[in-house]
Design a protein around this motif. Structure first.
Motif, short mmCIF file in Angstrom:
data_model
loop_
_atom_site.label_atom_id
_atom_site.label_comp_id
_atom_site.label_asym_id
_atom_site.label_seq_id
_atom_site.Cartn_x
_atom_site.Cartn_y
_atom_site.Cartn_z
N ASP A 14 0.80 -1.24 0.00
CA ASP A 14 0.00 0.00 0.00
C ASP A 14 0.83 1.29 0.00
O ASP A 14 0.28 2.35 0.29
CB ASP A 14 -0.97 0.03 1.20
CG ASP A 14 -2.30 -0.61 0.84
OD1 ASP A 14 -2.45 -1.01 -0.34
OD2 ASP A 14 -3.17 -0.70 1.72
N HIS A 15 2.12 1.16 -0.32
CA HIS A 15 2.92 2.38 -0.35
C HIS A 15 2.89 3.07 -1.71
O HIS A 15 3.65 4.01 -1.94
CB HIS A 15 4.36 2.11 0.13
CG HIS A 15 4.48 2.16 1.64
ND1 HIS A 15 5.65 2.45 2.30
CD2 HIS A 15 3.53 1.98 2.60
CE1 HIS A 15 5.44 2.43 3.61
NE2 HIS A 15 4.16 2.13 3.82
N GLY A 16 2.04 2.59 -2.61
CA GLY A 16 1.77 3.34 -3.84
C GLY A 16 2.52 2.90 -5.07
O GLY A 16 2.65 3.68 -6.03
N LYS A 17 3.00 1.65 -5.11
CA LYS A 17 3.73 1.17 -6.30
C LYS A 17 2.84 1.13 -7.53
O LYS A 17 3.22 1.62 -8.61
CB LYS A 17 4.30 -0.24 -6.03
CG LYS A 17 5.26 -0.29 -4.86
CD LYS A 17 5.76 -1.68 -4.60
CE LYS A 17 4.68 -2.65 -4.13
NZ LYS A 17 4.08 -2.31 -2.82
N THR A 18 1.66 0.52 -7.35
CA THR A 18 0.78 0.36 -8.50
C THR A 18 0.28 1.72 -9.01
O THR A 18 0.24 1.96 -10.22
CB THR A 18 -0.41 -0.56 -8.13
OG1 THR A 18 0.15 -1.79 -7.68
CG2 THR A 18 -1.31 -0.82 -9.31
N SER A 19 -0.02 2.59 -8.09
CA SER A 19 -0.49 3.92 -8.50
C SER A 19 0.59 4.68 -9.26
O SER A 19 0.32 5.33 -10.27
CB SER A 19 -0.91 4.74 -7.27
OG SER A 19 -1.83 4.02 -6.51
N SER A 41 -1.75 -6.46 -5.58
CA SER A 41 -1.25 -7.00 -6.86
C SER A 41 -0.80 -8.43 -6.65
O SER A 41 0.08 -8.69 -5.85
CB SER A 41 -0.05 -6.18 -7.35
OG SER A 41 -0.27 -4.82 -7.09
N GLY A 64 3.94 -6.02 -2.90
CA GLY A 64 4.63 -5.72 -1.67
C GLY A 64 4.35 -6.66 -0.52
O GLY A 64 5.07 -6.69 0.46
N LYS A 117 2.76 9.65 -1.64
CA LYS A 117 1.68 10.17 -0.77
C LYS A 117 2.12 11.42 0.00
O LYS A 117 1.77 11.59 1.17
CB LYS A 117 1.22 9.08 0.22
CG LYS A 117 0.85 7.74 -0.44
CD LYS A 117 0.09 6.85 0.51
CE LYS A 117 -0.14 5.49 -0.10
NZ LYS A 117 -0.88 4.57 0.73
N ASP A 119 1.04 14.19 -0.33
CA ASP A 119 -0.15 14.99 -0.01
C ASP A 119 -0.70 14.65 1.36
O ASP A 119 -1.52 15.38 1.91
CB ASP A 119 -1.22 14.77 -1.09
CG ASP A 119 -1.51 13.28 -1.31
OD1 ASP A 119 -0.53 12.52 -1.57
OD2 ASP A 119 -2.68 12.88 -1.19
N SER A 152 0.90 10.66 -6.43
CA SER A 152 0.46 9.96 -7.64
C SER A 152 -0.98 10.28 -8.01
O SER A 152 -1.38 10.12 -9.16
CB SER A 152 0.58 8.44 -7.46
OG SER A 152 1.90 8.11 -7.12
N1 LIG Z 1 -3.17 10.19 -1.21
C1 LIG Z 1 -2.46 9.39 -1.96
N2 LIG Z 1 -2.85 8.14 -2.07
C2 LIG Z 1 -2.10 7.30 -2.83
C3 LIG Z 1 -0.94 7.76 -3.50
N3 LIG Z 1 -0.42 6.68 -4.14
C4 LIG Z 1 -1.24 5.64 -3.90
N4 LIG Z 1 -2.24 6.00 -3.10
C5 LIG Z 1 -3.33 5.12 -2.60
O1 LIG Z 1 -2.79 4.16 -1.73
C6 LIG Z 1 -3.44 2.90 -1.91
C7 LIG Z 1 -2.43 1.83 -2.27
O2 LIG Z 1 -1.79 2.19 -3.47
P1 LIG Z 1 -1.20 1.14 -4.48
O3 LIG Z 1 -0.57 1.88 -5.58
O4 LIG Z 1 -2.18 0.09 -4.81
O5 LIG Z 1 -0.10 0.52 -3.54
P2 LIG Z 1 0.83 -0.70 -3.82
O6 LIG Z 1 2.13 -0.39 -3.18
O7 LIG Z 1 0.85 -0.98 -5.28
O8 LIG Z 1 0.11 -1.83 -3.06
P3 LIG Z 1 0.30 -3.43 -3.21
O9 LIG Z 1 0.40 -3.69 -4.67
O10 LIG Z 1 -0.90 -3.98 -2.61
O11 LIG Z 1 1.55 -3.75 -2.47
C8 LIG Z 1 -4.48 3.11 -2.99
O12 LIG Z 1 -5.71 3.34 -2.39
C9 LIG Z 1 -4.00 4.35 -3.72
O13 LIG Z 1 -5.05 5.09 -4.27
C10 LIG Z 1 -0.56 9.11 -3.35
O14 LIG Z 1 0.46 9.59 -3.88
N5 LIG Z 1 -1.37 9.88 -2.57
#
Ligand SMILES: Nc1nc2c(ncn2[C@@H]2O[C@H](COP(=O)(O)OP(=O)(O)OP(=O)(O)O)[C@@H](O)[C@H]2O)c(=O)[nH]1
Length: 626
Positions: A14-19, A41, A64, A117, A119, A152
Motif C-alpha cells: 500500500d505504499h503506492g507502487k501500482t499507483s 497486486s 509488496g 503520498k 499529499d 500519484s
Molecule cells: N493520497 C495518496 N494516495 C495514494 C498515492 N499513491 C497511492 N495511493 C493510494 O494508496 C493505496 C495503495 O496504493 P497502491 O498503488 O495500490 O499501492 P501498492 O504499493 O501498489 O500496493 P500493493 O500492490 O498492494 O503492495 C491506494 O488506495 C491508492 O489510491 C498518493 O500519492 N497519494
C-alpha cells in the motif's frame, strides 16, 4: 542499437507502487479482477514506460505483500533499476527492509527512492520525513540514490521521477545481448489458435522469430514461432526485455515456471551448486548443517539443503560463507547468478548470494575445501578454466563454456596459451594434467611390472579400463601415444611397458627355471607334461601359470595341444629336419619315421605345424607353406 531496460517497483504494501506505475505508464498493473477486489497486486504486472529510438523501458510492479516475495524474486531477476516506494505518512516499514535486503542479495546496484503520498503530510514536515527515510536507507543500495517526492493521485512530481529514471538508466552499462540467449520462464499459458506461450524477462542474449530453442532442464527442442513484447509482435527480443514467446510443437504441460528457454547447450543443468552466501541480518534462528531450504534462482523455486564445509551452522552474522546447495530438482544456472534462500516454513528469508560454480562436487569438510572454493570464487578466466580442467581432466570448448560461465571467445583466448593443448578434436586439457596422467601411467606400468615380471607389460585395454573413471578415454589414448613417442614407455603389440623393461623370471627362481628348461630340452621331442617338470624343479603352483605364459610368450617352449611343451630349439630343429627330408608335401607316416616319434607325439606336432601355418593339411598329406 536500441537498449532495453526493466525497472522494478519495490516497497511495503500500500505504499503506492501500482499507483505510481499507473501514472507513469497509463497501465493499471492491478489488472486482475481479484486484485481489484482485494486491492493487492497478485501477478507481476509489466507495463511499457518509455520508448524512443535509443531505448525502451518497461516497469514491473512488484507486489509488496510478504506472501508474494517469491514473485518479487522472480520479477527482480533481470531488473536494471529499482524504484523503492516509501509512503511519506508511514516511512520505512519492516517489509521495505526485507525488500532492501533481498535487492542486496540479488545484486541490484541502482535505485531511486520515490517518497509517495506526500499529499498526506504537511508540507513543512516533508524535508524531515525525507531525512528520516534516507537515514533508514543507509547501508542499502538506496543510500546515495536520487529521491523523488510524489503525489500519484494529482500527478505532482511524476515528471521529475520520469526524468530521474531516464537519467539513471543512461548511466548503466549495456546488457550483453550478444551471448547465448536465456529466458527463465515465469508464466506459461495457451493462446487460442496459437498454442503454448511462455513469458519471462530475457536474462541475456537475444532471440529472433523462427529461431530453434531448447527448454531446459528437460532438453526439449522447440522453435520461437512468434515473439511479442508488451502485447505487440516483435521480430527479436533482447536482454532486459519482457517477452512472450509462442513455442511450436509443445504442449502447455511440458513446460512450467522455472524452466529456462535457451538457444544453445551453453547452460548447466545442475542440482549441486558451489555458492557464496550471506545470511539475512534479520535471521532470528540458527541455520544448521543440511538445513532444508527453498532456493529461488531465476524463476525456479526448488527445495534443497545447505552444506557447510567449515562450520555446522550460521546465524544472523551476515558474513560471507562459502558453501554448497544440494537441490532436489535440476535447475539451470551459471556462475554469477544470484539466488535467495528462504525457510520453507515459516516463510522467512535466510539469506542470499551468488553462484561460484554451477557444477559443485562432493567435497570433504575442512579448510582445504574452503580454500579451493575461495580460489574458484576469485578466479580469473584462466584459473576458472584450470579449476574445471583439474576436476574433469579434459573438456570440450562447449563444456568449458558451461563450467566456467565464460563466453566462447574468452575460453578460446585462454586455451590459446601454451599451458593448454588439444588432445582430441575440440577437446582441451592443461599441460600439467598431461604430466600428471603420464606419471600415473608410468607408476602403473612400474607396479604392474613388479607384480607380473614375466608378462610383456600391461595390456592397453586393461590400462585404459582401469583409469577410465579418472580420465577421459581419448585423453588416455593421447597420453599413451605421446609417452611412447617420447620414450617414456614402449609398446609391444597391445602391451605397454617402461622403456628398459623386458619380461624376466624373478631372480630367486631363475636357477630352477633354467635347470627345468635344460631338462625339457634334453628330452627332445618326447616330453612329459610341463607340470611334471615344474614339480621336479620345485616350482610352486602359484607361479606355474605365469611361467607357462612367459615360456610361450618368449618362445622358450612351444606348446603342443596344450599338454606338451617342447623346447623351442628342439621344435625348430625337428621342423628343419622334416623339411630337409621331404619334398613339397609329406604324409603322417613319413614324418613319424623321419622324426622317430610315436603317434601320441606326431599328431600334436603336425597339428602345431598347421596352426602355425608352417604346413597346410590336405586330406592325408601336408603341404609345406613356408
Ligand atoms: N493520497 C495518496 N494516495 C495514494 C498515492 N499513491 C497511492 N495511493 C493510494 O494508496 C493505496 C495503495 O496504493 P497502491 O498503488 O495500490 O499501492 P501498492 O504499493 O501498489 O500496493 P500493493 O500492490 O498492494 O503492495 C491506494 O488506495 C491508492 O489510491 C498518493 O500519492 N497519494
Amino acid at each position: 542499437m536500441k537498449r532495453h531496460f526493466t525497472i522494478g517497483m519495490a516497497g511495503h504494501i500500500d505504499h503506492g507502487k501500482t499507483s505510481l506505475t499507473k501514472v507513469l505508464t497509463n497501465v493499471d498493473t492491478d489488472r486482475l479482477k481479484e486484485e481489484k477486489e482485494r486491492q493487492i497486486s497478485i501477478e507481476l504486472g509489466f507495463a511499457p514506460l518509455y520508448e524512443n529510438e535509443d531505448m525502451q523501458v518497461s516497469v514491473v510492479d512488484v507486489p509488496g505483500h510478504e506472501r508474494f516475495i517469491r514473485q518479487m524474486i522472480a520479477g527482480v531477476a533481470g531488473i536494471d533499476l529499482v524504484v523503492l516506494a516509501v509512503a511519506a505518512d508511514e516511512g520505512v516499514m519492516p517489509q521495505t527492509k526485507e525488500h532492501l535486503e533481498i535487492l542486496g542479495f540479488l545484486g541490484i546496484k541502482k535505485g531511486i527512492v520515490a517518497i509517495t503520498k506526500i499529499d498526506k503530510v504537511e508540507e513543512d514536515f516533508l524535508s524531515l520525513v525525507k531525512g528520516e527515510i534516507m537515514l533508514e536507507l543507509e547501508g542499502s543500495v538506496f543510500e546515495n540514490s536520487p529521491v523523488a517526492m510524489l503525489d500519484s493521485l494529482s500527478g505532482k512530481g511524476i515528471e521529475d521521477i520520469r526524468q530521474l529514471i531516464l537519467d539513471e538508466l543512461g548511466t548503466l552499462e549495456p546488457r550483453d545481448t550478444k551471448g547465448p540467449f536465456r529466458l527463465p520462464v515465469d508464466q506459461v499459458f495457451t493462446v487460442k489458435g496459437q498454442g503454448t506461450v511462455v513469458r519471462g524477462t530475457v536474462y541475456e542474449g537475444s532471440v529472433k522469430e523462427g529461431e530453434s530453442l531448447i527448454i531446459l532442464p528437460n532438453h526439449i527442442e522447440t522453435k520461437a514461432r512468434q515473439l511479442q513484447i508488451h502485447h505487440k509482435p516483435a521480430m527479436q527480443a533482447f536482454a532486459g526485455q519482457r517477452a512472450a514467446v509462442n513455442l511450436s510443437g509443445i504442449a502447455k504441460e511440458e513446460i512450467r515456471r522455472g524452466d529456462v528457454l535457451v538457444s544453445s547447450e551453453h547452460f548447466n543443468v545442475t542440482k549441486c551448486l558451489d555458492v557464496s552466501l550471506r545470511s539475512s541480518s534479520d535471521l532470528d534462528h540458527i541455520v544448521k548443517q543440511r538445513t532444508p531450504i527453498k532456493c529461488y534462482i531465476g524463476t525456479s523455486e526448488v527445495m534443497g539443503r545447505i552444506v557447510f564445509f567449515d562450520r555446522n551452522e550460521i546465524g544472523a552474522e551476515h558474513e560471507e560463507v562459502l558453501c554448497q546447495l544440494r537441490l532436489e530438482e535440476e535447475i539451470v544456472t551459471k556462475r554469477g547468478d544470484r539466488f535467495i534462500l528462504r525457510r520453507p516454513s515459516p516463510q522467512e528469508t535466510i539469506g542470499g548470494g551468488w553462484v561460484i560454480d554451477p557444477m559443485g562436487d562432493k567435497y570433504r569438510f575442512g579448510t582445504k575445501t574452503i580454500e579451493e572454493l575461495a580460489k574458484k570464487k576469485a578466479g580469473n578466466p584462466k584459473e576458472r578454466i584450470i579449476s574445471a580442467l583439474m576436476e574433469e581432466k579434459g573438456l570440450s570448448i562447449q563444456d568449458l563454456i558451461k563450467r566456467t560461465s565464460l563466453n566462447e571467445s574468452e575460453v578460446k583466448t585462454v586455451l590459446d596459451q601454451e599451458e593448454f593443448l588439444s588432445y582430441s578434436s575440440g577437446y582441451y586439457t592443461a599441460q600439467n594434467i598431461i604430466e600428471n596422467v603420464t606419471e600415473e601411467i608410468y607408476d602403473r606400468l612400474m607396479e604392474y611390472q613388479q607384480a607380473f615380471p614375466m608378462r610383456p607389460g600391461i595390456n592397453k585395454a586393461e590400462a585404459v579400463q582401469a583409469m577410465q573413471d579418472a580420465f577421459p578415454k581419448s585423453l588416455l589414448d593421447f597420453v599413451l601415444k605421446r609417452g611412447e613417442e617420447e620414450g617414456a614407455w614402449k609398446r609391444n603389440g597391445q602391451f605397454f611397458s617402461t622403456a628398459v623393461f623386458s619380461p624376466h623370471v624373478p631372480a630367486n627362481w631363475s636357477k630352477r627355471v633354467e635347470g627345468m628348461l635344460q631338462a625339457i630340452k634334453a628330452e627332445g621331442l618326447q616330453v612329459k607334461y610341463l607340470d611334471n617338470y615344474m614339480e621336479d624343479a620345485g616350482i610352486p603352483d602359484t607361479l606355474r601359470t605365469e611361467l607357462t605364459y612367459f615360456f610361450t610368450e618368449q618362445r622358450l617352449l612351444v606348446p603342443l595341444d596344450g599338454q606338451f611343451h617342447l623346447s623351442a630349439e628342439r621344435f625348430d630343429e625337428a621342423v628343419a629336419k622334416l623339411k630337409s627330408q621331404t619334398a613339397d608335401s609329406f604324409e603322417v607316416g613319413a614324418a613319424k619315421e623321419i622324426l622317430g616319434l610315436s603317434r601320441k607325439f606326431i599328431i600334436p606336432f603336425l597339428e602345431k605345424l598347421d596352426s602355425e601355418r608352417i604346413t597346410r593339411r590336405e586330406g592325408n598329406i601336408r603341404v609345406w607353406v613356408k
